[in-house]
Design a protein around this motif. Structure first.
Motif, short mmCIF file in Angstrom:
data_model
loop_
_atom_site.label_atom_id
_atom_site.label_comp_id
_atom_site.label_asym_id
_atom_site.label_seq_id
_atom_site.Cartn_x
_atom_site.Cartn_y
_atom_site.Cartn_z
N ASN A 21 0.87 -1.17 0.00
CA ASN A 21 0.00 0.00 0.00
C ASN A 21 0.92 1.23 0.00
O ASN A 21 1.16 1.84 1.03
CB ASN A 21 -0.90 -0.03 1.23
N VAL A 22 1.41 1.62 -1.14
CA VAL A 22 2.40 2.68 -1.27
C VAL A 22 1.83 4.01 -0.79
O VAL A 22 0.78 4.44 -1.22
CB VAL A 22 2.89 2.80 -2.73
N ASN A 23 2.54 4.66 0.13
CA ASN A 23 2.16 5.95 0.69
C ASN A 23 0.75 5.95 1.28
O ASN A 23 0.09 6.97 1.31
CB ASN A 23 2.28 7.06 -0.36
N ASN A 24 0.29 4.81 1.74
CA ASN A 24 -1.05 4.68 2.32
C ASN A 24 -2.13 5.16 1.36
O ASN A 24 -3.13 5.72 1.76
CB ASN A 24 -1.14 5.46 3.64
N TRP A 25 -1.92 4.97 0.09
CA TRP A 25 -2.81 5.52 -0.93
C TRP A 25 -4.17 4.84 -0.92
O TRP A 25 -5.21 5.47 -1.06
CB TRP A 25 -2.15 5.39 -2.30
N HIS A 26 -4.20 3.54 -0.76
CA HIS A 26 -5.47 2.83 -0.89
C HIS A 26 -6.34 2.97 0.35
O HIS A 26 -7.48 3.37 0.26
CB HIS A 26 -5.23 1.36 -1.23
N TRP A 27 -5.81 2.62 1.49
CA TRP A 27 -6.59 2.72 2.72
C TRP A 27 -5.67 2.60 3.91
O TRP A 27 -4.81 1.74 3.96
CB TRP A 27 -7.64 1.61 2.78
N MET A 28 -5.86 3.49 4.87
CA MET A 28 -5.09 3.43 6.11
C MET A 28 -6.02 3.84 7.24
O MET A 28 -6.72 4.84 7.13
CB MET A 28 -3.89 4.36 6.03
N GLU A 29 -6.04 3.08 8.30
CA GLU A 29 -6.90 3.38 9.44
C GLU A 29 -6.05 3.47 10.70
O GLU A 29 -5.19 2.62 10.94
CB GLU A 29 -7.97 2.30 9.61
N ARG A 30 -6.31 4.51 11.49
CA ARG A 30 -5.59 4.69 12.76
C ARG A 30 -6.58 4.87 13.89
O ARG A 30 -7.52 5.66 13.78
CB ARG A 30 -4.69 5.91 12.68
N ASP A 31 -6.33 4.18 14.96
CA ASP A 31 -7.17 4.29 16.15
C ASP A 31 -6.71 5.49 16.96
O ASP A 31 -5.55 5.55 17.37
CB ASP A 31 -7.07 3.00 16.97
N VAL A 32 -7.60 6.44 17.18
CA VAL A 32 -7.27 7.63 17.96
C VAL A 32 -8.17 7.74 19.19
O VAL A 32 -8.41 8.82 19.71
CB VAL A 32 -7.35 8.92 17.10
N SER A 33 -8.65 6.60 19.67
CA SER A 33 -9.58 6.59 20.80
C SER A 33 -8.95 7.15 22.07
O SER A 33 -9.57 7.97 22.74
CB SER A 33 -10.09 5.17 21.06
N SER A 34 -7.76 6.72 22.40
CA SER A 34 -7.15 7.20 23.65
C SER A 34 -6.83 8.69 23.58
O SER A 34 -7.06 9.43 24.53
CB SER A 34 -5.90 6.39 23.99
N THR A 62 -18.21 11.65 34.35
CA THR A 62 -18.42 10.37 35.04
C THR A 62 -18.38 9.18 34.08
O THR A 62 -18.12 8.07 34.50
CB THR A 62 -19.75 10.37 35.80
N LYS A 63 -18.68 9.43 32.80
CA LYS A 63 -18.66 8.34 31.83
C LYS A 63 -18.16 8.88 30.50
O LYS A 63 -18.67 9.87 29.99
CB LYS A 63 -20.06 7.76 31.66
N LEU A 64 -17.15 8.23 29.98
CA LEU A 64 -16.60 8.60 28.67
C LEU A 64 -16.19 7.30 27.98
O LEU A 64 -15.09 6.81 28.15
CB LEU A 64 -15.40 9.53 28.85
N GLU A 65 -17.15 6.73 27.23
CA GLU A 65 -16.92 5.46 26.56
C GLU A 65 -17.15 5.61 25.07
O GLU A 65 -18.04 6.34 24.64
CB GLU A 65 -17.87 4.39 27.10
N GLY A 66 -16.37 4.92 24.29
CA GLY A 66 -16.56 4.94 22.85
C GLY A 66 -15.26 4.75 22.12
O GLY A 66 -14.27 4.26 22.68
N GLU A 67 -15.27 5.16 20.86
CA GLU A 67 -14.09 4.98 20.03
C GLU A 67 -14.04 6.05 18.95
O GLU A 67 -15.06 6.67 18.63
CB GLU A 67 -14.10 3.60 19.39
#
Length: 92
Positions: A21-34, A62-67
């Protein structure tokens, strides 16, 4: 469709044996939940609203859940998020 050898040089029209996947051209996913969780926590605790009727201030998360995630598809960014929040506040 561009003819072979013509078109945008970023296009990967040749077949690659390694399927890179050269230069992340097709698809790149990053988790930024934290990161976004920390950001939301800091931003929400700083909220204070003042008006002629009174004052309201958020005091606790008091509550912070998700992604949350950031996706890159052909140079375009897509943001996906889903959060459940529960807050405590004081008002006068």
């Amino acid at each position: 469709m561009a003819k072979w050898g013509e078109g945008d040089p970023r296009w990967i029209v040749e077949e690659r044996a390694d399927a890179t996947n050269v230069n992340n051209w097709h698809w790149m996913e990053r988790d930024v939940s934290s990161w976004s969780s920390e950001c939301l926590h800091q931003l929400l605790l700083g909220v204070r609203v003042e008006g002629p009727e009174g004052v309201c201030q958020l005091t606790e998360v008091t509550k912070l859940e998700g992604e949350a995630s950031i996706n890159n598809r052909k140079g375009k960014l897509f943001y996906f998020y889903e959060w459940q929040l529960r807050l405590r506040w004081l008002g006068q």
